[in-house]
Structure formats: C-alpha cells, structure tokens
Motif scaffolding. Structure first.
Motif, PDB file in Angstrom:
ATOM      1  N   LEU A  20       0.846  -1.328   0.128  1.00  0.00           N
ATOM      2  CA  LEU A  20       0.057  -0.160   0.000  1.00  0.00           C
ATOM      3  C   LEU A  20       1.051   1.166   0.031  1.00  0.00           C
ATOM      4  O   LEU A  20       1.780   1.425   0.651  1.00  0.00           O
ATOM      5  N   LEU A  22       1.093   5.459   0.166  1.00  0.00           N
ATOM      6  CA  LEU A  22       0.402   7.086   0.160  1.00  0.00           C
ATOM      7  C   LEU A  22       1.038   7.977  -0.496  1.00  0.00           C
ATOM      8  O   LEU A  22       2.431   8.150  -0.166  1.00  0.00           O
ATOM      9  N   LEU A  41      -3.361   5.333  -1.775  1.00  0.00           N
ATOM     10  CA  LEU A  41      -4.147   6.341  -1.175  1.00  0.00           C
ATOM     11  C   LEU A  41      -3.583   7.745  -1.232  1.00  0.00           C
ATOM     12  O   LEU A  41      -2.418   7.887  -0.933  1.00  0.00           O
ATOM     13  N   THR A  43      -4.202  11.992  -0.020  1.00  0.00           N
ATOM     14  CA  THR A  43      -4.888  12.731   0.740  1.00  0.00           C
ATOM     15  C   THR A  43      -5.564  13.712   0.097  1.00  0.00           C
ATOM     16  O   THR A  43      -6.496  14.168   0.553  1.00  0.00           O
ATOM     17  N   LEU A  67      -7.184   2.624  -6.368  1.00  0.00           N
ATOM     18  CA  LEU A  67      -6.804   3.889  -5.836  1.00  0.00           C
ATOM     19  C   LEU A  67      -7.964   4.449  -5.047  1.00  0.00           C
ATOM     20  O   LEU A  67      -9.186   4.123  -5.507  1.00  0.00           O
ATOM     21  N   TRP A  68      -7.718   5.220  -3.899  1.00  0.00           N
ATOM     22  CA  TRP A  68      -8.590   5.893  -3.183  1.00  0.00           C
ATOM     23  C   TRP A  68      -8.190   7.400  -2.726  1.00  0.00           C
ATOM     24  O   TRP A  68      -7.027   7.559  -2.395  1.00  0.00           O
ATOM     25  N   ALA A  69      -9.109   8.245  -3.052  1.00  0.00           N
ATOM     26  CA  ALA A  69      -8.732   9.599  -2.872  1.00  0.00           C
ATOM     27  C   ALA A  69      -9.878  10.410  -2.782  1.00  0.00           C
ATOM     28  O   ALA A  69     -11.054  10.151  -2.990  1.00  0.00           O
ATOM     29  N   ALA A 100      -8.121  -2.012   1.950  1.00  0.00           N
ATOM     30  CA  ALA A 100      -7.227  -1.360   0.657  1.00  0.00           C
ATOM     31  C   ALA A 100      -6.103  -2.522   0.748  1.00  0.00           C
ATOM     32  O   ALA A 100      -5.530  -2.323   1.766  1.00  0.00           O
ATOM     33  N   VAL A 105      -8.569   0.428   6.627  1.00  0.00           N
ATOM     34  CA  VAL A 105      -8.311   1.949   6.703  1.00  0.00           C
ATOM     35  C   VAL A 105      -9.574   2.830   7.198  1.00  0.00           C
ATOM     36  O   VAL A 105     -10.649   2.380   6.953  1.00  0.00           O
ATOM     37  N   THR A 107     -10.829   6.812   7.899  1.00  0.00           N
ATOM     38  CA  THR A 107     -10.519   8.196   7.323  1.00  0.00           C
ATOM     39  C   THR A 107     -10.895   9.243   8.201  1.00  0.00           C
ATOM     40  O   THR A 107     -11.849   9.049   9.100  1.00  0.00           O
ATOM     41  N   PHE A 127      -5.561   9.307   6.626  1.00  0.00           N
ATOM     42  CA  PHE A 127      -5.793   7.810   6.708  1.00  0.00           C
ATOM     43  C   PHE A 127      -5.185   7.028   7.972  1.00  0.00           C
ATOM     44  O   PHE A 127      -3.971   7.287   8.214  1.00  0.00           O
ATOM     45  N   ILE A 129      -4.326   3.319   9.235  1.00  0.00           N
ATOM     46  CA  ILE A 129      -4.126   2.042   8.557  1.00  0.00           C
ATOM     47  C   ILE A 129      -3.921   0.962   9.705  1.00  0.00           C
ATOM     48  O   ILE A 129      -3.202   1.025  10.832  1.00  0.00           O
TER      49      ILE A 129
END
Length: 219
Positions: A20, A22, A41, A43, A67-69, A100, A105, A107, A127, A129
């Motif tokens: 993972l 970031l 990830l 931010t 992808l997370w955002a 993920a 995760v 937030t 995030f 983790i």
C-alpha cells in the motif's frame, strides 16, 4: 507492517505480501514506491501528494492497482485514465472505513489546512492504517476514538508553524513518530525542526526520529 519512507510525503507499507502506497507526489520516487503495489491512497489533489501523470501511467501499466482519494483527485485521475471499467478508482471522504490491499483503513478530517484566506480550501483526508499508523496529509487533525502507535508528522509547510506541529504530536501521543512533508527544508532547517520535535514530544511519550529516504522500519 514494514514502513518505507520516500521523499516528502510518500510512504510505502508492506504486510503479508501486500503493498500500500500513500501520497506518491511529484517530489517523490513515484515509480519505485509503486512497484508491486496493489493499492494507493492519496490525501488530496496537490501535486506534491499525487504526481498525476506518473501515477496514471503506473495505473495504466498495472491494471490490478486500486486507488482511493477525495473526489477532486478521483475526477482528475479518471480524466487522465479514461473510463474506469474495472471500478478501481474510489472517492472517499472523512469518517469512512474500507479495506485496501488487505489493510483496514479509517479516514479522518475532510479539509486541507488553511494556507491563506484568499486561497480556496480543498478536501484532504487523513488515513489510519490497521488502527495503528496515521498519515494526516496536509492537516493537523487529531484522530478521535483511536490510539495511534505510529504518527507521520508533516514537519513543515506553507500552512503550518512549529508550535502547531508540536501541539499536533503531543495531542496524538503516538509511541513513535517520523517526519513527512519535509521536501521544502534544507538540512539546516530540517535539523532545527526535528530537534525541537524530538525534545518537546518526549515528555508526552512520543519518540520522534528521522527516517532517511528509502529507510524502512517496523510500524
């Protein structure tokens, strides 16, 4: 989990064969950090936190990466990537939970720290983790309802001052802390800031220390 520090705010986490990453931003070793990654990830949308063209190129060459955002980042990625036929790009805000690459995760927050009243505010998501490591992005939001073991500290930015950074570290009270967002400091400035953080966070039970680029630790 294994934590590897890359330049500025980019970190790589590895556990049980999963990777993972970031904030692979423009000041960072994007392609190296993302090698073998299964999740990313981000931010917020600033280029020092996502090098858009380089990240999209990696996504195009590695269809297994998700992808997370925040929504603005998702919109930019999809605009460059084209149609996301496999649903790999996910919008996320504060107060959510998801998995993920096998990492749990959570937030926090929701907006970037104030730079100046005339500069529009943007979204920023911090995030946590696996319930133990916190990357706040460009924010000094203290995560509630959780005891963080490893804190990644944005040590210098146009939007912060040292007293605010110290208050953030002493409020979170993590067992250990390492620097991020250090790409704009020279060796002299970084030494001064980190020296103060080391001294002032110790009475609150936090061991702060510097991580060199590509240095790895257990977090």
């Amino acid at each position: 989990m294994k934590l590897t520090k890359f330049s500025h705010s980019c970190v790589r986490l590895e556990q049980d064969g999963a990777v993972l990453v970031l904030d692979p931003g423009a000041f960072s070793e994007v392609e190296e950090a993302l090698e073998g990654a299964t999740a990313v990830l981000v931010t917020h949308e600033h280029p020092d936190h996502i090098a858009l063209d380089r990240v999209v190129a990696v996504l195009q060459g590695a269809p297994g990466i998700e992808l997370w955002a925040p929504q603005a980042v998702v919109d930019a990625v999809l605009g460059a990537l084209g149609e996301d036929t496999e649903g790999r790009v996910h919008a996320v805000a504060g107060g959510e939970e998801f998995t993920a690459a096998g990492f749990a995760v959570r937030t926090y927050g929701g907006q970037h720290a104030l730079i100046h009243p005339v500069i529009p505010m943007i979204a920023n998501v911090g995030f946590v983790i696996d319930g133990s490591l916190y990357h706040p992005g460009d924010s000094l939001i203290v995560p509630d309802g959780i005891e963080v073991e490893t804190l990644l500290v944005p040590v210098h930015a146009p939007w912060s001052k040292l007293s605010e950074v110290v208050d953030f570290v002493t409020s979170v009270r993590a067992a250990r802390a390492f620097q991020i967002h250090d790409g704009l400091l020279n060796e002299t400035g970084l030494g001064m800031v980190e020296g103060q953080l080391t001294r002032l966070s110790a009475p609150y039970g936090t061991e702060f220390r510097h991580l060199a680029v590509r240095e790895s630790v257990e977090a």
